[in-house]
Design a protein around this motif. Structure first.
Motif, PDB file in Angstrom:
ATOM      1  N   GLY A  35      21.336  75.361 -43.872  1.00 19.92           N
ATOM      2  CA  GLY A  35      20.134  75.235 -43.056  1.00 19.92           C
ATOM      3  C   GLY A  35      20.351  74.601 -41.705  1.00 19.92           C
ATOM      4  N   ALA A  36      21.566  74.169 -41.404  1.00 20.09           N
ATOM      5  CA  ALA A  36      21.822  73.486 -40.133  1.00 20.09           C
ATOM      6  C   ALA A  36      21.635  74.432 -38.943  1.00 20.09           C
ATOM      7  CB  ALA A  36      23.231  72.904 -40.127  1.00 20.09           C
ATOM      8  N   TYR A  37      22.024  75.697 -39.112  1.00 18.57           N
ATOM      9  CA  TYR A  37      21.924  76.649 -38.016  1.00 18.57           C
ATOM     10  C   TYR A  37      20.465  76.920 -37.655  1.00 18.57           C
ATOM     11  CZ  TYR A  37      23.655  80.400 -35.024  1.00 18.57           C
ATOM     12  OH  TYR A  37      23.975  81.177 -33.938  1.00 18.57           O
ATOM     13  N   VAL A  38      19.628  77.070 -38.680  1.00 17.76           N
ATOM     14  CA  VAL A  38      18.196  77.297 -38.443  1.00 17.76           C
ATOM     15  C   VAL A  38      17.582  76.081 -37.756  1.00 17.76           C
ATOM     16  CG1 VAL A  38      15.963  77.664 -39.550  1.00 17.76           C
ATOM     17  CG2 VAL A  38      17.983  78.885 -40.372  1.00 17.76           C
ATOM     18  N   THR A  39      17.965  74.893 -38.204  1.00 19.16           N
ATOM     19  CA  THR A  39      17.463  73.666 -37.589  1.00 19.16           C
ATOM     20  C   THR A  39      17.869  73.582 -36.125  1.00 19.16           C
ATOM     21  OG1 THR A  39      17.588  72.496 -39.698  1.00 19.16           O
ATOM     22  CG2 THR A  39      17.475  71.146 -37.705  1.00 19.16           C
ATOM     23  N   LEU A  40      19.119  73.949 -35.830  1.00 16.50           N
ATOM     24  CA  LEU A  40      19.614  73.913 -34.458  1.00 16.50           C
ATOM     25  C   LEU A  40      18.828  74.863 -33.558  1.00 16.50           C
ATOM     26  CD1 LEU A  40      21.687  73.056 -32.319  1.00 16.50           C
ATOM     27  CD2 LEU A  40      23.190  74.869 -33.173  1.00 16.50           C
ATOM     28  N   LEU A  41      18.646  76.096 -34.017  1.00 10.93           N
ATOM     29  CA  LEU A  41      17.936  77.081 -33.194  1.00 10.93           C
ATOM     30  C   LEU A  41      16.470  76.708 -33.001  1.00 10.93           C
ATOM     31  CD1 LEU A  41      19.412  80.461 -34.495  1.00 10.93           C
ATOM     32  CD2 LEU A  41      20.160  79.044 -32.577  1.00 10.93           C
ATOM     33  N   SER A  42      15.851  76.163 -34.030  1.00 14.02           N
ATOM     34  CA  SER A  42      14.449  75.733 -33.919  1.00 14.02           C
ATOM     35  C   SER A  42      14.308  74.596 -32.923  1.00 14.02           C
ATOM     36  CB  SER A  42      13.924  75.300 -35.292  1.00 14.02           C
ATOM     37  OG  SER A  42      13.994  76.356 -36.226  1.00 14.02           O
ATOM     38  N   ALA A  43      15.228  73.623 -33.012  1.00 11.73           N
ATOM     39  CA  ALA A  43      15.166  72.478 -32.104  1.00 11.73           C
ATOM     40  C   ALA A  43      15.412  72.900 -30.655  1.00 11.73           C
ATOM     41  CB  ALA A  43      16.185  71.418 -32.521  1.00 11.73           C
ATOM     42  N   THR A  44      16.343  73.818 -30.435  1.00 12.69           N
ATOM     43  CA  THR A  44      16.637  74.244 -29.071  1.00 12.69           C
ATOM     44  C   THR A  44      15.491  75.065 -28.481  1.00 12.69           C
ATOM     45  OG1 THR A  44      17.874  76.135 -29.983  1.00 12.69           O
ATOM     46  CG2 THR A  44      19.139  74.201 -29.314  1.00 12.69           C
ATOM     47  N   ALA A  45      14.849  75.902 -29.286  1.00 10.12           N
ATOM     48  CA  ALA A  45      13.702  76.668 -28.795  1.00 10.12           C
ATOM     49  C   ALA A  45      12.574  75.732 -28.387  1.00 10.12           C
ATOM     50  CB  ALA A  45      13.230  77.644 -29.864  1.00 10.12           C
ATOM     51  N   ALA A  46      12.302  74.737 -29.232  1.00 10.70           N
ATOM     52  CA  ALA A  46      11.247  73.772 -28.918  1.00 10.70           C
ATOM     53  C   ALA A  46      11.615  72.944 -27.692  1.00 10.70           C
ATOM     54  CB  ALA A  46      11.002  72.861 -30.123  1.00 10.70           C
ATOM     55  N   TYR A  47      12.883  72.559 -27.593  1.00 12.24           N
ATOM     56  CA  TYR A  47      13.332  71.789 -26.445  1.00 12.24           C
ATOM     57  C   TYR A  47      13.149  72.597 -25.152  1.00 12.24           C
ATOM     58  CZ  TYR A  47      16.314  69.244 -23.200  1.00 12.24           C
ATOM     59  OH  TYR A  47      16.786  68.557 -22.113  1.00 12.24           O
ATOM     60  N   GLY A  48      13.517  73.876 -25.185  1.00 12.17           N
ATOM     61  CA  GLY A  48      13.380  74.713 -23.996  1.00 12.17           C
ATOM     62  C   GLY A  48      11.947  74.807 -23.529  1.00 12.17           C
ATOM     63  N   PHE A  49      11.010  74.929 -24.464  1.00 11.54           N
ATOM     64  CA  PHE A  49       9.591  75.026 -24.101  1.00 11.54           C
ATOM     65  C   PHE A  49       9.105  73.719 -23.504  1.00 11.54           C
ATOM     66  CE2 PHE A  49       5.069  74.654 -24.887  1.00 11.54           C
ATOM     67  CZ  PHE A  49       4.585  75.891 -24.514  1.00 11.54           C
ATOM     68  N   VAL A  50       9.387  72.609 -24.183  1.00  9.51           N
ATOM     69  CA  VAL A  50       8.881  71.301 -23.738  1.00  9.51           C
ATOM     70  C   VAL A  50       9.558  70.878 -22.439  1.00  9.51           C
ATOM     71  CG1 VAL A  50       8.734  68.851 -24.318  1.00  9.51           C
ATOM     72  CG2 VAL A  50       8.277  70.577 -26.074  1.00  9.51           C
ATOM     73  N   HIS A  51      10.868  71.122 -22.339  1.00 10.56           N
ATOM     74  CA  HIS A  51      11.589  70.728 -21.138  1.00 10.56           C
ATOM     75  C   HIS A  51      11.062  71.466 -19.910  1.00 10.56           C
ATOM     76  CE1 HIS A  51      14.787  68.966 -18.833  1.00 10.56           C
ATOM     77  NE2 HIS A  51      15.280  70.145 -18.497  1.00 10.56           N
ATOM     78  N   ALA A  52      10.592  72.697 -20.099  1.00 14.23           N
ATOM     79  CA  ALA A  52      10.059  73.483 -18.981  1.00 14.23           C
ATOM     80  C   ALA A  52       8.756  72.910 -18.440  1.00 14.23           C
ATOM     81  CB  ALA A  52       9.852  74.930 -19.417  1.00 14.23           C
ATOM     82  N   LEU A  53       8.125  71.991 -19.170  1.00 16.38           N
ATOM     83  CA  LEU A  53       6.918  71.339 -18.662  1.00 16.38           C
ATOM     84  C   LEU A  53       7.242  70.348 -17.557  1.00 16.38           C
ATOM     85  CD1 LEU A  53       5.058  70.610 -22.023  1.00 16.38           C
ATOM     86  CD2 LEU A  53       4.372  72.255 -20.267  1.00 16.38           C
ATOM     87  N   GLY A  54       8.497  69.890 -17.506  1.00 16.82           N
ATOM     88  CA  GLY A  54       8.903  68.934 -16.495  1.00 16.82           C
ATOM     89  C   GLY A  54       9.274  69.625 -15.195  1.00 16.82           C
ATOM     90  N   PRO A  55       9.800  68.839 -14.218  1.00 22.17           N
ATOM     91  CA  PRO A  55      10.190  69.423 -12.930  1.00 22.17           C
ATOM     92  C   PRO A  55      11.293  70.458 -13.103  1.00 22.17           C
ATOM     93  CG  PRO A  55      10.084  67.027 -12.811  1.00 22.17           C
ATOM     94  CD  PRO A  55       9.989  67.395 -14.266  1.00 22.17           C
ATOM     95  N   GLY A  56      11.257  71.450 -12.217  1.00 26.45           N
ATOM     96  CA  GLY A  56      12.309  72.465 -12.247  1.00 26.45           C
ATOM     97  C   GLY A  56      11.915  73.681 -13.069  1.00 26.45           C
TER      98      GLY A  56
END
Length: 271
Positions: A35-56
């Motif tokens: 399950g580590a791979y699924v956890t990694l991909l889920s976390a990165t997708a969420a990070y990409g969305f949230v990080h895009a709320l910031g500058p840049g």
């Protein structure tokens, strides 16, 4: 302003949490945990969305183009998606290429991204904003002249329509937008790729960064749709012929000024 400040604080806190999840998932993946791979991909997708709320991440550029030009929703969403994925691919090339070809350190790659590529991106985006201002001013002057001539001669074909303007140079303009956004790699992507390289799971790291790019693309696509909706409202409010006559050039000037001011402001924050 307090609402925006609160949103930025929330986004920063969420990013830290997702970064911890990504680091933990990478270690678990290296250890062969299920399950580590699924956890990694889920976390990165969420990070990409949230990080895009910031500058840049070019969301203000995408929003400004949607507001100030007659670009279609599909085309602008495509630009948003391609720019986010190109940004992710560029991070992979930069980090893995830097490690493999010139044996750069993680700090050197981070410094390159923050001190050189980030200012280059902001300058490129500011130039796009200035171009919008120039095009809007030129169009406003031309349309005003054509509108005056139209009232005198009763003709019906004076200059390009908004749709014709949108089609002109579309590939070139789209390429400029994509490159100006993608030239600066995401710091979260660099962080993840460095860990993946050190743990010898490069393919998993690259796949995760592409998923991060998709998460960013979702947010910028929402901005694209919202900006075009705002433009439609502005046009609907311009019920008179004279109002509709100047609506697009005026929005173009406004959007260009907004893009330029934000980009220069971000440039001033670069150490």
């Amino acid at each position: 302003m307090s609402d925006l400040s609160g949103l930025a604080t929330w986004a920063t806190d969420q990013q830290r949490g997702f970064q911890k999840q990504m680091a933990g998932a990478v270690r678990a993946l290296k250890a062969g945990e299920p399950g580590a791979y699924v956890t990694l991909l889920s976390a990165t997708a969420a990070y990409g969305f949230v990080h895009a709320l910031g500058p840049g991440h070019g969301k203000y550029l995408v929003g400004g183009v949607g507001l100030g030009t007659s670009v279609s929703t599909l085309r602008l969403m495509t630009i948003a998606g391609i720019s986010s994925l190109t940004q992710a691919l560029w991070a992979v090339v930069l980090v893995y290429g830097g490690f493999w070809l010139i044996e750069a350190s993680a700090s050197q790659l981070t410094s390159l991204a923050n001190d050189i590529l980030a200012p280059a991106s902001y300058l490129a985006i500011a130039c796009v904003g200035l171009t919008l201002i120039w095009r809007g001013a030129r169009s406003l002057k031309r349309k005003s002249s054509h509108h005056h001539h139209h009232a005198e001669c009763g003709c019906h074909s004076h200059g390009p329509t908004p749709d014709q303007v949108a089609r002109a140079g579309s590939f070139r303009d789209s390429l400029v937008l994509v490159l100006s956004i993608a030239v600066r790699p995401c710091t979260g992507a660099i962080f993840l790729l460095v860990i993946a390289w050190q743990m010898d799971i490069q393919m998993a790291g690259a796949a995760a960064v592409l998923i991060m790019g998709l998460g960013t693309a979702v947010l910028t696509s929402l901005v694209a749709v919202s900006s075009i909706a705002a433009r439609s409202v502005a046009f609907a409010s311009s019920t008179s012929f004279s109002g509709q006559h100047i609506a697009l050039p005026a929005l173009q000037i406004f959007a260009g000024a907004l893009i330029s001011v934000v980009s220069i402001g971000l440039l001033g924050l670069v150490p």
